[in-house]
Design a protein around this motif. Structure first.
Motif, PDB file in Angstrom:
ATOM      1  N   UNK A   1       0.817  -1.204   0.000  1.00 16.87           N
ATOM      2  CA  UNK A   1       0.000   0.000   0.000  1.00 16.87           C
ATOM      3  C   UNK A   1       0.856   1.262   0.000  1.00 16.87           C
ATOM      4  N   UNK A   2       2.032   1.191   0.636  1.00 17.09           N
ATOM      5  CA  UNK A   2       2.933   2.352   0.661  1.00 17.09           C
ATOM      6  C   UNK A   2       3.299   2.745  -0.771  1.00 17.09           C
ATOM      7  N   UNK A   3       3.678   1.741  -1.562  1.00 18.13           N
ATOM      8  CA  UNK A   3       4.061   2.027  -2.937  1.00 18.13           C
ATOM      9  C   UNK A   3       2.871   2.406  -3.804  1.00 18.13           C
ATOM     10  N   UNK A   4       1.735   1.784  -3.488  1.00 22.11           N
ATOM     11  CA  UNK A   4       0.584   1.949  -4.369  1.00 22.11           C
ATOM     12  C   UNK A   4      -0.151   3.272  -4.177  1.00 22.11           C
ATOM     13  N   UNK A   5       0.035   3.918  -3.010  1.00 22.65           N
ATOM     14  CA  UNK A   5      -0.779   5.106  -2.761  1.00 22.65           C
ATOM     15  C   UNK A   5       0.042   6.390  -2.586  1.00 22.65           C
ATOM     16  N   UNK A   6       1.354   6.295  -2.778  1.00 19.12           N
ATOM     17  CA  UNK A   6       2.177   7.501  -2.609  1.00 19.12           C
ATOM     18  C   UNK A   6       1.801   8.572  -3.620  1.00 19.12           C
ATOM     19  N   UNK A   7       1.440   8.123  -4.801  1.00 22.21           N
ATOM     20  CA  UNK A   7       1.046   9.059  -5.859  1.00 22.21           C
ATOM     21  C   UNK A   7       0.419   8.223  -6.950  1.00 22.21           C
ATOM     22  N   UNK A   8       0.328   8.775  -8.165  1.00 27.15           N
ATOM     23  CA  UNK A   8      -0.298   7.976  -9.211  1.00 27.15           C
ATOM     24  C   UNK A   8       0.712   7.069  -9.916  1.00 27.15           C
ATOM     25  N   UNK A   9       1.838   6.837  -9.248  1.00 28.93           N
ATOM     26  CA  UNK A   9       2.785   5.845  -9.749  1.00 28.93           C
ATOM     27  C   UNK A   9       3.486   6.227 -11.034  1.00 28.93           C
ATOM     28  N   UNK A  10       3.772   7.515 -11.194  1.00 33.29           N
ATOM     29  CA  UNK A  10       4.535   7.916 -12.387  1.00 33.29           C
ATOM     30  C   UNK A  10       6.031   7.824 -12.072  1.00 33.29           C
ATOM     31  N   UNK A  11       6.831   8.341 -13.005  1.00 32.57           N
ATOM     32  CA  UNK A  11       8.274   8.179 -12.898  1.00 32.57           C
ATOM     33  C   UNK A  11       8.825   8.704 -11.571  1.00 32.57           C
ATOM     34  N   UNK A  12       8.285   9.824 -11.083  1.00 31.61           N
ATOM     35  CA  UNK A  12       8.757  10.408  -9.824  1.00 31.61           C
ATOM     36  C   UNK A  12       8.611   9.433  -8.663  1.00 31.61           C
ATOM     37  N   UNK A  13       7.433   8.824  -8.542  1.00 38.08           N
ATOM     38  CA  UNK A  13       7.201   7.904  -7.431  1.00 38.08           C
ATOM     39  C   UNK A  13       8.028   6.623  -7.601  1.00 38.08           C
ATOM     40  N   UNK A  14       8.113   6.154  -8.859  1.00 36.81           N
ATOM     41  CA  UNK A  14       8.933   4.966  -9.132  1.00 36.81           C
ATOM     42  C   UNK A  14      10.357   5.188  -8.658  1.00 36.81           C
ATOM     43  N   UNK A  15      10.904   6.358  -8.994  1.00 32.75           N
ATOM     44  CA  UNK A  15      12.289   6.656  -8.632  1.00 32.75           C
ATOM     45  C   UNK A  15      12.427   6.710  -7.112  1.00 32.75           C
ATOM     46  N   UNK A  16      11.481   7.385  -6.457  1.00 36.30           N
ATOM     47  CA  UNK A  16      11.556   7.553  -5.005  1.00 36.30           C
ATOM     48  C   UNK A  16      11.467   6.215  -4.289  1.00 36.30           C
TER      49      UNK A  16
END
Lengths: 161, 262
Positions: free
Chosen positions: B131-146
């Motif tokens: 859930x941490x990964x899935x809801x941090x944002x809409x899962x674009x490149x920024x969140x993937x990198x973070x």
């Protein structure tokens, strides 16, 4: 250095493909619906401007890779192109006139065509996700959009618009 | 030039032609109506024909490895002319946009909605670290990198963000092109919705703003100006919102919701 130049020739050709597809789409659109925006000389000029701005944006992005600030290095090419376009459009209304002869919706159809092709090999990855995550995804997308829309609505109300 | 590449171009031209001739379709569902733009047909056709069951014989040449790789590697460049167009939409209205500039900045905080709405639901469904990964944002490149920097992509958090990334890539544009007219019919102001379209993904933003333009054609210039200004702002502020607001808020809510269960 020749390698570096080759890279820009390649980008230039891909962008040419992109604006070519836009021109095609706008032509098809006006065949289907004669009331939609026609393809004129200004449209072609506008597409040329879009091509040019994109190339300038790519160039700026490459130069910025040498920056010591991580944030600037990571700033997306899409952003540089928007900024380039904004600055040049503020400087000269000529660019605005030319670009606005390009129909907006005609720009979107070719992009989504390629977006669809690009995900072809990722469809199988869907099996790796679960229905739970899919449900969460709907709420996540709803959350970001509705959240922003609510705050924007409230803000505009307070601003008296 | 490779022969397969020519097939790709011809195929793209055909898909565009079919999608444009289907045109804008309005489908009433109860008291709502969903507007489907040519762009939705374009992505639907190319996705369906790309299914592995269809990829035999001739289709295998159209969807050859090189062609699919070309499309995914250079999609961002295909998209650049769209970004270049936004300057022309923003420039004539720059004064008005600066006047309500603070509203643009405030609505950025709305992107925290992913955590506020998504996280409790994910926990309720029994998801934990995913859930941490899935809801941090809409899962674009920024969140993937973070997420990959902090937890690696092989972790549960990583799997969560990757899942959202995949789902968003496949269905994000379609989702937003249907969802934004629904909010419009629920009574949201079109200006507010236009501002909200800057969610941080180019294709999702174009789908959302294009569907608004189709609903309210008279407001085209305002919609596009607000949408692109907001998108640009998200690309500036998005990382900061994620790192300094979304991530800490997420940890707080996560700890509160899963307290006492291990």
């Amino acid at each position: 250095m020749t390698n570096g130049m080759n890279k820009y020739v390649k980008y230039g050709l891909i962008l040419l493909l992109s604006v070519g597809l836009i021109l095609f789409t706008q032509e098809i659109k006006s065949l289907k619906d004669p009331n939609s925006m026609p393809v004129t000389g200004t449209t072609v000029l506008g597409l040329g401007v879009l091509w040019l701005f994109s190339m300038i944006g790519i160039g700026i992005s490459d130069v910025m890779q040498k920056s010591s600030v991580k944030f600037i290095r990571d700033f997306p090419i899409l952003g540089w192109v928007s900024i380039t376009s904004l600055v040049l459009c503020l400087i000269s209304d000529f660019f605005v006139q030319a670009i606005q002869a390009v129909d907006f919706l005609s720009i979107t159809t070719p992009i989504l065509t390629f977006a669809g092709i690009s995900v072809a090999n990722r469809l199988v990855d869907l099996r790796k996700t679960s229905w739970k995550i899919a449900l969460v995804a709907i709420f996540v997308f709803t959350g970001t959009y509705a959240g922003s829309a609510l705050l924007a609505q409230l803000g505009l109300y307070l601003a008296g618009n | 030039m490779k022969k397969n590449f020519i097939y790709l171009i011809v195929f793209a031209l055909l898909v565009i032609t079919v999608a444009e001739f289907i045109g804008f379709q309005s489908i009433p569902i109860g008291s709502f109506s969903i507007g489907l733009l040519p762009l939705v047909f374009a992505i639907a056709i190319t996705m369906i024909l790309g299914l592995s069951i269809f990829r035999k014989g001739f289709w295998k040449k159209v969807y050859s490895k090189e062609n699919v790789d070309f499309a995914s590697k250079y999609l961002i460049f295909i998209m650049l002319p769209l970004m270049a167009r936004y300057g022309a939409d923003v420039a004539p209205q720059i004064g008005e946009i600066i006047q309500v500039g603070w509203v643009f900045i405030i609505q950025e905080l709305g992107n925290l909605g992913t955590v506020l709405i998504g996280l409790p639901l994910a926990i309720m469904l029994g998801l934990r670290r995913e859930a941490i990964g899935a809801t941090l944002g809409i899962g674009r490149e920024g969140e993937l990198a973070y997420i990959s920097e902090k937890y690696t992509l092989e972790s549960k958090e990583g799997r969560g963000v990757l899942s959202i990334y995949i789902i968003g890539t496949l269905f994000g544009a379609i989702f937003f092109s249907i969802f934004s007219p629904i909010l419009l019919q629920l009574g949201f102001q079109v200006e507010a919705l236009a501002m909200a379209t800057g969610v941080g993904s180019g294709s999702m933003m174009s789908a959302a703003s294009a569907s608004l333009v189709a609903q309210v054609p008279d407001m085209e210039s305002t919609i596009l100006a607000y949408a692109s200004a907001s998108q640009l702002l998200t690309s500036f502020l998005g990382t900061f919102t994620m790192v300094f607001l979304a991530a800490p808020l997420q940890q707080l809510i996560y700890k509160f919701l899963v307290r006492g269960d291990n």
